[in-house]
Design a protein around this motif. Structure first.
Motif, PDB file in Angstrom:
ATOM      1  N   PRO A 281       0.791  -1.236   0.000  1.00 51.50           N
ATOM      2  CA  PRO A 281       0.000   0.000   0.000  1.00 51.50           C
ATOM      3  C   PRO A 281       0.820   1.282   0.000  1.00 51.50           C
ATOM      4  O   PRO A 281       0.325   2.335  -0.416  1.00 51.50           O
ATOM      5  CB  PRO A 281      -0.837  -0.128   1.275  1.00 51.50           C
ATOM      6  N   ARG A 282       2.082   1.229   0.447  1.00 54.39           N
ATOM      7  CA  ARG A 282       2.882   2.456   0.478  1.00 54.39           C
ATOM      8  C   ARG A 282       3.633   2.705  -0.826  1.00 54.39           C
ATOM      9  O   ARG A 282       4.257   3.769  -0.986  1.00 54.39           O
ATOM     10  CB  ARG A 282       3.875   2.413   1.641  1.00 54.39           C
ATOM     11  N   MET A 283       3.574   1.783  -1.763  1.00 58.23           N
ATOM     12  CA  MET A 283       4.258   1.958  -3.033  1.00 58.23           C
ATOM     13  C   MET A 283       3.442   2.867  -3.949  1.00 58.23           C
ATOM     14  O   MET A 283       2.216   2.784  -3.999  1.00 58.23           O
ATOM     15  CB  MET A 283       4.507   0.600  -3.694  1.00 58.23           C
ATOM     16  N   ARG A 284       4.131   3.720  -4.701  1.00 58.03           N
ATOM     17  CA  ARG A 284       3.470   4.670  -5.597  1.00 58.03           C
ATOM     18  C   ARG A 284       3.212   4.084  -6.979  1.00 58.03           C
ATOM     19  O   ARG A 284       2.315   4.536  -7.695  1.00 58.03           O
ATOM     20  CB  ARG A 284       4.329   5.928  -5.736  1.00 58.03           C
ATOM     21  N   ALA A 285       4.022   3.114  -7.387  1.00 57.53           N
ATOM     22  CA  ALA A 285       3.867   2.504  -8.712  1.00 57.53           C
ATOM     23  C   ALA A 285       4.492   1.118  -8.685  1.00 57.53           C
ATOM     24  O   ALA A 285       5.371   0.824  -7.867  1.00 57.53           O
ATOM     25  CB  ALA A 285       4.520   3.363  -9.796  1.00 57.53           C
ATOM     26  N   ALA A 286       4.008   0.266  -9.593  1.00 58.42           N
ATOM     27  CA  ALA A 286       4.552  -1.084  -9.741  1.00 58.42           C
ATOM     28  C   ALA A 286       4.636  -1.404 -11.226  1.00 58.42           C
ATOM     29  O   ALA A 286       3.818  -0.932 -12.022  1.00 58.42           O
ATOM     30  CB  ALA A 286       3.674  -2.111  -9.022  1.00 58.42           C
ATOM     31  N   PHE A 287       5.619  -2.210 -11.580  1.00 62.54           N
ATOM     32  CA  PHE A 287       5.802  -2.515 -13.003  1.00 62.54           C
ATOM     33  C   PHE A 287       6.505  -3.860 -13.166  1.00 62.54           C
ATOM     34  O   PHE A 287       7.181  -4.356 -12.249  1.00 62.54           O
ATOM     35  CB  PHE A 287       6.617  -1.417 -13.695  1.00 62.54           C
ATOM     36  N   ALA A 288       6.304  -4.455 -14.334  1.00 63.82           N
ATOM     37  CA  ALA A 288       6.942  -5.712 -14.697  1.00 63.82           C
ATOM     38  C   ALA A 288       7.958  -5.453 -15.797  1.00 63.82           C
ATOM     39  O   ALA A 288       7.801  -4.521 -16.600  1.00 63.82           O
ATOM     40  CB  ALA A 288       5.901  -6.722 -15.169  1.00 63.82           C
ATOM     41  N   THR A 289       9.007  -6.265 -15.840  1.00 60.96           N
ATOM     42  CA  THR A 289      10.010  -6.127 -16.888  1.00 60.96           C
ATOM     43  C   THR A 289      10.420  -7.494 -17.424  1.00 60.96           C
ATOM     44  O   THR A 289      10.574  -8.453 -16.674  1.00 60.96           O
ATOM     45  CB  THR A 289      11.284  -5.420 -16.383  1.00 60.96           C
ATOM     46  N   ASN A 290      10.575  -7.581 -18.710  1.00 57.69           N
ATOM     47  CA  ASN A 290      11.329  -8.635 -19.374  1.00 57.69           C
ATOM     48  C   ASN A 290      11.633  -8.183 -20.796  1.00 57.69           C
ATOM     49  O   ASN A 290      11.195  -7.110 -21.223  1.00 57.69           O
ATOM     50  CB  ASN A 290      10.645 -10.016 -19.305  1.00 57.69           C
ATOM     51  N   THR A 291      12.369  -8.991 -21.528  1.00 58.87           N
ATOM     52  CA  THR A 291      12.832  -8.559 -22.840  1.00 58.87           C
ATOM     53  C   THR A 291      11.694  -8.356 -23.829  1.00 58.87           C
ATOM     54  O   THR A 291      11.793  -7.554 -24.749  1.00 58.87           O
ATOM     55  CB  THR A 291      13.844  -9.581 -23.406  1.00 58.87           C
ATOM     56  N   SER A 292      10.584  -9.067 -23.637  1.00 57.06           N
ATOM     57  CA  SER A 292       9.471  -8.973 -24.586  1.00 57.06           C
ATOM     58  C   SER A 292       8.589  -7.762 -24.336  1.00 57.06           C
ATOM     59  O   SER A 292       7.999  -7.219 -25.275  1.00 57.06           O
ATOM     60  CB  SER A 292       8.603 -10.242 -24.515  1.00 57.06           C
ATOM     61  N   ILE A 293       8.489  -7.342 -23.081  1.00 56.87           N
ATOM     62  CA  ILE A 293       7.549  -6.276 -22.726  1.00 56.87           C
ATOM     63  C   ILE A 293       8.227  -4.974 -22.328  1.00 56.87           C
ATOM     64  O   ILE A 293       7.557  -3.953 -22.182  1.00 56.87           O
ATOM     65  CB  ILE A 293       6.620  -6.719 -21.575  1.00 56.87           C
ATOM     66  N   GLY A 294       9.538  -4.986 -22.127  1.00 54.94           N
ATOM     67  CA  GLY A 294      10.214  -3.783 -21.664  1.00 54.94           C
ATOM     68  C   GLY A 294       9.763  -3.444 -20.251  1.00 54.94           C
ATOM     69  O   GLY A 294      10.031  -4.189 -19.314  1.00 54.94           O
ATOM     70  N   VAL A 295       9.053  -2.323 -20.101  1.00 53.98           N
ATOM     71  CA  VAL A 295       8.515  -1.898 -18.806  1.00 53.98           C
ATOM     72  C   VAL A 295       6.998  -1.853 -18.932  1.00 53.98           C
ATOM     73  O   VAL A 295       6.457  -1.050 -19.700  1.00 53.98           O
ATOM     74  CB  VAL A 295       9.064  -0.520 -18.393  1.00 53.98           C
ATOM     75  N   ARG A 296       6.307  -2.705 -18.187  1.00 56.34           N
ATOM     76  CA  ARG A 296       4.847  -2.817 -18.268  1.00 56.34           C
ATOM     77  C   ARG A 296       4.220  -2.426 -16.936  1.00 56.34           C
ATOM     78  O   ARG A 296       4.585  -2.978 -15.893  1.00 56.34           O
ATOM     79  CB  ARG A 296       4.446  -4.246 -18.624  1.00 56.34           C
ATOM     80  N   ALA A 297       3.307  -1.491 -16.983  1.00 54.00           N
ATOM     81  CA  ALA A 297       2.657  -1.038 -15.760  1.00 54.00           C
ATOM     82  C   ALA A 297       1.810  -2.148 -15.147  1.00 54.00           C
ATOM     83  O   ALA A 297       1.137  -2.902 -15.851  1.00 54.00           O
ATOM     84  CB  ALA A 297       1.776   0.174 -16.052  1.00 54.00           C
ATOM     85  N   ILE A 298       1.856  -2.247 -13.818  1.00 59.02           N
ATOM     86  CA  ILE A 298       0.969  -3.124 -13.051  1.00 59.02           C
ATOM     87  C   ILE A 298      -0.017  -2.216 -12.320  1.00 59.02           C
ATOM     88  O   ILE A 298       0.377  -1.334 -11.553  1.00 59.02           O
ATOM     89  CB  ILE A 298       1.759  -3.978 -12.052  1.00 59.02           C
ATOM     90  N   THR A 299      -1.291  -2.411 -12.581  1.00 60.22           N
ATOM     91  CA  THR A 299      -2.311  -1.524 -12.004  1.00 60.22           C
ATOM     92  C   THR A 299      -2.995  -2.106 -10.782  1.00 60.22           C
ATOM     93  O   THR A 299      -3.748  -1.402 -10.111  1.00 60.22           O
ATOM     94  CB  THR A 299      -3.368  -1.164 -13.052  1.00 60.22           C
ATOM     95  N   ALA A 300      -2.751  -3.387 -10.482  1.00 59.35           N
ATOM     96  CA  ALA A 300      -3.321  -3.974  -9.271  1.00 59.35           C
ATOM     97  C   ALA A 300      -2.538  -5.216  -8.882  1.00 59.35           C
ATOM     98  O   ALA A 300      -2.139  -6.009  -9.742  1.00 59.35           O
ATOM     99  CB  ALA A 300      -4.793  -4.326  -9.464  1.00 59.35           C
ATOM    100  N   ILE A 301      -2.298  -5.353  -7.587  1.00 57.58           N
ATOM    101  CA  ILE A 301      -1.807  -6.603  -7.009  1.00 57.58           C
ATOM    102  C   ILE A 301      -2.845  -7.004  -5.976  1.00 57.58           C
ATOM    103  O   ILE A 301      -2.996  -6.336  -4.945  1.00 57.58           O
ATOM    104  CB  ILE A 301      -0.426  -6.428  -6.363  1.00 57.58           C
ATOM    105  N   ASN A 302      -3.595  -8.031  -6.285  1.00 62.76           N
ATOM    106  CA  ASN A 302      -4.786  -8.380  -5.497  1.00 62.76           C
ATOM    107  C   ASN A 302      -5.710  -7.152  -5.467  1.00 62.76           C
ATOM    108  O   ASN A 302      -6.115  -6.665  -6.510  1.00 62.76           O
ATOM    109  CB  ASN A 302      -4.398  -8.867  -4.109  1.00 62.76           C
ATOM    110  N   ASP A 303      -5.991  -6.608  -4.282  1.00 63.84           N
ATOM    111  CA  ASP A 303      -6.883  -5.449  -4.210  1.00 63.84           C
ATOM    112  C   ASP A 303      -6.134  -4.134  -3.996  1.00 63.84           C
ATOM    113  O   ASP A 303      -6.754  -3.093  -3.746  1.00 63.84           O
ATOM    114  CB  ASP A 303      -7.903  -5.635  -3.086  1.00 63.84           C
ATOM    115  N   VAL A 304      -4.808  -4.162  -4.097  1.00 64.22           N
ATOM    116  CA  VAL A 304      -4.014  -2.933  -3.988  1.00 64.22           C
ATOM    117  C   VAL A 304      -3.825  -2.372  -5.390  1.00 64.22           C
ATOM    118  O   VAL A 304      -3.276  -3.042  -6.266  1.00 64.22           O
ATOM    119  CB  VAL A 304      -2.652  -3.197  -3.335  1.00 64.22           C
ATOM    120  N   GLU A 305      -4.257  -1.135  -5.610  1.00 64.04           N
ATOM    121  CA  GLU A 305      -4.225  -0.553  -6.947  1.00 64.04           C
ATOM    122  C   GLU A 305      -3.053   0.414  -7.109  1.00 64.04           C
ATOM    123  O   GLU A 305      -2.602   1.055  -6.158  1.00 64.04           O
ATOM    124  CB  GLU A 305      -5.544   0.170  -7.229  1.00 64.04           C
TER     125      GLU A 305
END
Length: 259
Positions: free
Chosen positions: A212-236
């Motif tokens: 809940p204290r994080m301002r942003a989350a993202f995924a990375t790999n060679t195929s997607i570069g930097v991909r935004a994560i908009t929810a982890i379970n119910d944390v948006e």
């Protein structure tokens, strides 16, 4: 396109890979015949081959096989190099290994890809530091997440610390710096490149209670570069954030290496 040691692979050779399922690989995005982090991908193949087969592949030969397989192909696509031994079987996996090099290609998606929502799952991959072909557990959790209405799965260790996604690394922004989870993960090439170019970064444990204290989350790999994560379970989290723009810009400015 599928070539084993530079010639079209046969169904019989692929059968061993499918049934025995012992080997390792790396996937690389190719943009106009250039690959970001190519040297890191080759290092991974050498390291993982040493761990799984107690031998090292010839880096120069691997480069030649990839170059041959993609010669004349323009645009963007993903090439995968899989190392396995067609002679291994379930009864005798301990025989002296002679690993072979399989090169395949598939289309590349647009970058950046659409944001995704992920569901946590308690799971630690076998040999998480190796990019091996044993994907059953990861895909099972990805399937369960999608059946629950999410896009993918995010793994937690037994102490509920975040580790990695099914096929990607995860990073967070706490308002001051990028945080990469200090956990048993596959050290992704994209993550490694970003850690080199983005200096406001740290490696630290991330518990689900910290989300809940994080301002942003993202995924990375060679195929997607930097991909935004908009929810982890119910944390948006936001789909757009300046840190995501910064990371994408920095990643895009990393020059690709030619084969």
């Amino acid at each position: 396109m599928a070539e084993l040691n530079g010639v079209p692979v046969t169904p019989e050779q692929l059968q061993v890979l499918a049934l025995v399922n012992y080997g390792h690989f790396t996937s690389m995005r190719v943009d106009e015949q250039r690959i970001r982090g190519l040297s890191h991908h080759l290092d991974r193949l050498v390291r993982d081959c040493r761990i799984l087969f107690a031998v090292e592949p010839d880096r120069g030969r691997v480069r030649e096989l990839v170059a041959q397989a993609i010669a004349g192909r323009g645009g963007s696509f993903v090439v995968r190099v899989t190392v396995f031994d067609p002679a291994l079987d379930l009864a005798r996996p301990g025989i002296r290994a002679e690993p072979q090099v399989l090169v395949t290609a598939r289309p590349a998606g647009a970058m950046p890809p659409a944001p995704m929502r992920v569901q946590t799952a308690g799971y630690v991959r076998d040999l998480p530091e190796v990019k091996h072909v044993g994907l059953f557990g990861a895909l099972r959790h990805r399937r369960n997440a999608q059946l629950a209405g999410f896009d993918d799965a995010l793994f937690l260790d037994p102490e509920y610390h975040v580790s990695e996604g099914a096929t990607w690394n995860i990073g967070f922004y706490d308002g001051e710096q990028v945080i990469w989870p200090d956990a048993g993960v596959l050290p992704g090439v994209t993550m490694r490149l970003l850690r080199q170019v983005h200096h406001r970064t740290s490696l630290a444990p991330v518990n689900v209670s910290d989300l809940p204290r994080m301002r942003a989350a993202f995924a990375t790999n060679t195929s997607i570069g930097v991909r935004a994560i908009t929810a982890i379970n119910d944390v948006e989290f936001p789909a757009e954030h300046p840190i995501l723009d910064d990371l994408r810009t920095e990643y895009g400015e990393i020059p690709g290496e030619s084969l």
